[in-house]
Design a protein around this motif. Sequence first.
Motif, PDB file in Angstrom:
ATOM      1  N   ALA A 164      -7.958  19.483 -54.952  1.00  0.00           N
ATOM      2  CA  ALA A 164      -6.546  19.890 -54.865  1.00  0.00           C
ATOM      3  C   ALA A 164      -5.883  19.278 -53.635  1.00  0.00           C
ATOM      4  O   ALA A 164      -4.656  19.188 -53.570  1.00  0.00           O
ATOM      5  N   ALA A 165      -6.686  18.862 -52.654  1.00  0.00           N
ATOM      6  CA  ALA A 165      -6.129  18.374 -51.379  1.00  0.00           C
ATOM      7  C   ALA A 165      -5.606  16.945 -51.486  1.00  0.00           C
ATOM      8  O   ALA A 165      -6.205  16.103 -52.156  1.00  0.00           O
ATOM      9  N   SER A 166      -4.483  16.696 -50.815  1.00  0.00           N
ATOM     10  CA  SER A 166      -3.950  15.331 -50.733  1.00  0.00           C
ATOM     11  C   SER A 166      -4.535  14.597 -49.545  1.00  0.00           C
ATOM     12  O   SER A 166      -4.509  13.374 -49.489  1.00  0.00           O
ATOM     13  N   LEU A 167      -5.007  15.363 -48.549  1.00  0.00           N
ATOM     14  CA  LEU A 167      -5.501  14.743 -47.324  1.00  0.00           C
ATOM     15  C   LEU A 167      -6.557  15.643 -46.690  1.00  0.00           C
ATOM     16  O   LEU A 167      -6.425  16.868 -46.687  1.00  0.00           O
ATOM     17  N   HIS A 168      -7.617  15.015 -46.172  1.00  0.00           N
ATOM     18  CA  HIS A 168      -8.659  15.746 -45.439  1.00  0.00           C
ATOM     19  C   HIS A 168      -8.700  15.211 -44.013  1.00  0.00           C
ATOM     20  O   HIS A 168      -8.758  13.994 -43.815  1.00  0.00           O
ATOM     21  N   LEU A 169      -8.701  16.118 -43.033  1.00  0.00           N
ATOM     22  CA  LEU A 169      -8.845  15.693 -41.638  1.00  0.00           C
ATOM     23  C   LEU A 169     -10.065  16.389 -41.054  1.00  0.00           C
ATOM     24  O   LEU A 169     -10.246  17.601 -41.236  1.00  0.00           O
ATOM     25  N   SER A 170     -10.885  15.615 -40.329  1.00  0.00           N
ATOM     26  CA  SER A 170     -12.153  16.231 -39.937  1.00  0.00           C
ATOM     27  C   SER A 170     -12.197  16.817 -38.534  1.00  0.00           C
ATOM     28  O   SER A 170     -12.764  17.868 -38.327  1.00  0.00           O
ATOM     29  N   SER A 171     -11.624  16.173 -37.548  1.00  0.00           N
ATOM     30  CA  SER A 171     -11.813  16.712 -36.206  1.00  0.00           C
ATOM     31  C   SER A 171     -10.529  16.713 -35.394  1.00  0.00           C
ATOM     32  O   SER A 171      -9.839  15.701 -35.301  1.00  0.00           O
ATOM     33  N   GLY A 172     -10.229  17.889 -34.843  1.00  0.00           N
ATOM     34  CA  GLY A 172      -9.017  17.986 -34.039  1.00  0.00           C
ATOM     35  C   GLY A 172      -9.323  18.079 -32.556  1.00  0.00           C
ATOM     36  O   GLY A 172      -8.455  18.359 -31.741  1.00  0.00           O
ATOM     37  N   ALA A 173     -10.566  17.858 -32.212  1.00  0.00           N
ATOM     38  CA  ALA A 173     -10.988  18.016 -30.812  1.00  0.00           C
ATOM     39  C   ALA A 173     -10.466  16.889 -29.944  1.00  0.00           C
ATOM     40  O   ALA A 173     -10.181  15.824 -30.451  1.00  0.00           O
TER      41      ALA A 173
END
Length: 334
Positions: free
Chosen positions: A325-334
């Motif tokens: 369902a996702a248009s975008l995946h982001l893995s790390s915000g650190a």
Amino acid sequence: MASEIVLEQALKLLEQGSVVGLPTETVYGLAARIDRPAGIAQIFKTKARPFFDPLIVHVASVAQAQACVSQWTALADLLAAKFWPGPLTLVLPKSALIDPMITSGLTTVAVRCPRHPLALRMIQGAGVPLAAPSANRFGRTSPSLAAHVRDEFQNEVFVVDGGPCEVGIESTIVAVQGEVLKLLRPGSISIEQIEATVVEAGFSVRWEQPSSRTEAPGQMQHHYMPAKPLVILANDWPIDLLKAELAQHLSRIPDEVEGVRMMKPKSIQILREISLSADPVIAARELYQTLRETAQGPEDLLILVWPESKRTGPWLGVWDRLRKAASLHLSSGA
Ligand code: TXA
Ligand code: MG
């Protein structure tokens, strides 16, 4: 809940070769009788579903399933005895009873016996199995309430209201090929549960990956998409950093995915963080309602923080839907 009059009306429409919204324990289906080609064709047309994506045939008994297939094995019998009526679909070689339009020309057919009492009554009332995909436009979020089906098709489809769907995500689909089992779609019944049943009964089976697109034709990379783009974060991001990152990625959010049009945001001013229950059973039940409801707000994007730990085991079915369902995946915000 549907009255006797509603059921009669639904059966009449099915008899006439039309389609009807069918409540099941997983999601609502868009049903037609398997012996009404006009109804089957109308399913594809109403959903704007490509003809290469086959339909599941819903039966009210094992005997009815046996008539749909050419080889009903002891393993199929075991799985049906354990999990039917319920959210397990078995893919087996088809019999001549099944119109090739239902199976998109494949030599196999997907059969399942749902456990929603109204679904069972409708199949019994029709006297023949009902073919039914989920009652949503192709690629979109599946319906877990009768109102979702009405909204999806602008009240053009007659819906039998069976209340909110108890399971909330579609059935587990397993291809049964001799001693080989293939998971074609995860659902609320897990591989572990199937494995335990098989071992307990003294069967020896091997699990294999589906080998081709023909074996799992409906497994698109994108599916279940809400009207607003959903961004999945593997962990929490500081909001400013997230907005800056999203601004950079805006061009990566497509306005059309595998033929499904998205409401592409012009900006990323307003983000809506969504959340689901910590219990995978309840999360599955509330998933599609949450995606539909939140997509109706004024927000530009939907955000969901979803850790790696919730992507396997009992979370596999929910994660499969979220991932697609996702248009975008982001893995790390650190
Ligand atoms: O819970 C469910 O399974 C719901 C309710 C309504 O029963 N139905 C559902 O149908 O999810 P649908 O059409 O949305 O998904 C059916 C999936 C598709 O991905 C299709 O490609 C796959 O089943 N399928 C159907 N027949 C198949 C076959 N012969 N071989 C492999 N996959 C098949
Ligand atoms: Mg579907």
